[in-house]
Design an enzyme around this catalytic site. Structure first.
Site, PDB file in Angstrom:
ATOM      1  CD  GLU A 208      -3.019  -1.336   2.104  1.00 54.81           C
ATOM      2  OE1 GLU A 208      -2.946  -0.581   3.102  1.00 54.81           O
ATOM      3  OE2 GLU A 208      -3.895  -2.206   1.980  1.00 54.81           O
ATOM      4  CD  GLU A 326      -4.285  -6.495   2.633  1.00 53.93           C
ATOM      5  OE1 GLU A 326      -3.044  -6.623   2.588  1.00 53.93           O
ATOM      6  OE2 GLU A 326      -4.853  -5.636   3.338  1.00 53.93           O
TER       7      GLU A 326
END
Length: 540
Positions: A208, A326
């Site tokens: 991220e 994810e």
């Protein structure tokens, strides 16, 4: 038979056949169904292809002190403290044979590996409210890595490891982190892994850090250079190995401009898979999660991300493929009795179907165990409903994705694939309506029936489904216990799914159904239907 129109009523459904010069073709007009609801599957060619091991799940780094909205939902489910000898856990992984397991998450960019080169003590994560993500730097001891790999060797997953991508970064004037990735510790860890003979399916760089980032961000230009560095490390370290692990990045949220630059600067073959994360339901504390899950228009909203990423990949001229790295649906650990309950299978299976349709190769669920969105219960390891949904998908849905349309209510979501390791197709039907039962016919669009291939046998055929005498299908009806959408127990064909006293995963047995009958989809239910006699040229 003279050319003309033959209408034959079989069971519930009306089918239209046109006999032209001794061959049969299927009418594509939905008016042929005389008002009944119909799923039309175009089985002439696949619209996308997934990995055979499409279903993936994650194991995370969060320690027990990780809390959200006053709830601490992680327990002892971290990579550092998970009980690897638990029978249910072991059997749950083995049942997929194989399951992709992605090891990573928010804290992976704060993990050092105890290979001796970091010159830092190997200390665990400690809660620190002033630190990024609320925890100090943590460490993976090599003895724990050995224990994890012993578990992997016993249970057989394909392992993807998320590497720390923040080492060596410096703050930049625009607020991002810059400078090249200091790969020393990661390279040492990869060498240790190779020397021990541990099998890693892929190495993923960072978590991220794409686009605007979560906690930190890195420009795409620098990230591309770091991905190429990782590729060089893998090439040199695995040079004597017959197969090399995949190079995967960035494990972040989709940002069109950022992803476009990363793809452009790593093409054609520096990066095997580009991974993006999905938490499209918002925060776990949201009281409207169930309403969002049951709203077809809300579910449709994620299609643009899948579509846009595929557009970028196709126009780039790259071998890189798309993964969902994810996906927990609701961020900050999910929501108890929503993301770990039956209702979440509506969202999860719809995501698997939608992702597949847009040529996503792998879909990693957050988490296998941990938080309120685990496939397994955080404390008992007993499978939550989504575990069984994932296992049925894995066993029934093949790699080839077929174009599928439904002509009735938008509360029915329909997806079809070539059947896995079997003849015909598998159809997935999701009913988001709690009031109505749907009776659904299935037919093919554009493909010749089997009778077209057998000139001497030109009657008693249902388009796409073979001879009436051969029409038997297997159905798997999933419903919540007691009709409660927020139940953590799932029924398969009316029977509760649960492990036995030995921790064994239950057999997932279908019911046999006369194939000339419509598929009955009850209120708030999910149906997998394997139709082996469906003639699908795409599947041959």
């Amino acid at each position: 038979m003279a050319a003309g129109l033959l209408l034959k009523m079989v069971g519930f459904c009306v089918w239209a056949l046109f006999w032209l010069a001794g061959s049969a073709t299927v009418s594509t007009s939905t008016t042929a169904f005389a008002g009944s609801e119909a799923v039309v599957v175009d089985a002439r060619s696949a619209i996308a292809v997934t990995d055979d091991d499409f279903v993936c799940a994650t194991l995370d780094w969060w320690p027990p002190e990780k809390c959200d909205y006053g709830t601490c939902s992680w327990g002892l489910d971290s990579l550092l403290n998970l009980n690897l000898s638990n029978k249910i856990l072991m059997n749950a992984v083995k049942a997929f044979s194989p399951l992709k397991l992605r090891l990573g998450g928010t804290l992976q960019d704060m993990v050092i590996y105890d290979t001796g080169d970091s010159r830092q003590p190997c200390t665990p994560f400690v809660k620190n409210t002033s630190a990024m993500f609320g925890f100090s730097q943590g460490c993976l001891p090599l003895h724990r890595w050995d224990e994890l790999n012993a578990f992997f060797q016993k249970t057989g997953p394909k392992v993807i490891f998320g590497l720390n991508a923040l080492t060596g970064r410096v703050p930049m004037p625009d607020g991002s982190l810059g400078g090249p990735w200091n790969y020393t510790n990661a390279a040492s860890f990869i060498r240790y892994t190779v020397n021990k003979g541990y099998d890693i399916h892929g190495w993923e760089l960072g978590n991220e850090l794409s686009g605007s980032g979560v906690g930190a961000r890195i420009d795409a230009d620098q990230y591309a250079a770091d991905v190429i560095t990782l590729k060089h490390i893998i090439d040199s370290t695995y040079q004597s190995n017959p197969s090399k692990p995949l190079v995967i990045a960035p494990g972040g949220f989709f940002d069109a401009a950022w992803f476009t630059e990363l793809i452009s600067k790593t093409k054609p073959n520096q990066m095997n898979a580009i991974t993006h994360h999905i938490y499209n339901l918002g925060p776990g504390v949201d009281d409207h999660l169930v309403q969002k899950i049951l709203d077809p228009s809300y579910l449709d909203g994620e299609a643009s991300t899948f579509s846009n990423l595929q557009g970028i990949l196709k126009s780039a001229g790259t071998s890189t493929v798309a993964w969902v790295g994810e996906a927990g649906g609701a961020y900050n650990s999910g929501h108890h009795l929503v993301t770990d309950a039956f209702v979440f299978s509506f969202w999860y299976l719809d995501q698997l179907g939608m992702a597949s349709k847009y040529d996503t190769k792998t879909y990693c669920r957050q988490t296998f165990v941990g938080g309120n969105y685990g496939l397994l219960n955080t404390t008992t390891f007993e499978p939550n409903p989504d575990y069984y949904s994932a296992l049925l998908w894995h066993r029934l849905m093949g790699t080839k994705v077929l174009s599928t349309t439904f002509n009735g209510t938008n509360k029915i979501r329909a997806y079809a694939h070539c059947a896995k390791n079997s003849e015909g197709i598998t159809l997935l039907l999701i009913n988001l309506d709690g009031n109505n039962t749907n009776h659904i016919c299935v037919t093919s669009q554009g493909a010749q029936t089997q009778s077209a291939r057998k000139e001497s046998r030109m009657s008693y055929q249902i388009p796409g489904l073979g001879e009436a005498a051969e029409l038997t299908r297997q159905e798997y009806h999933l419903t919540p216990k007691g009709g409660n959408l927020q139940s953590q127990q799932m029924l398969l064909n009316g029977n509760v799914l649960a492990t036995d006293a030995n921790g064994d995963i239950p057999k997932l047995e279908p019911v046999q159904v006369e194939g000339t009958q419509p598929i009955t989809v009850g209120p708030y239910s999910i149906v997998f239907a394997h139709i082996p006699s469906f003639y699908a040229p795409a599947c041959s």
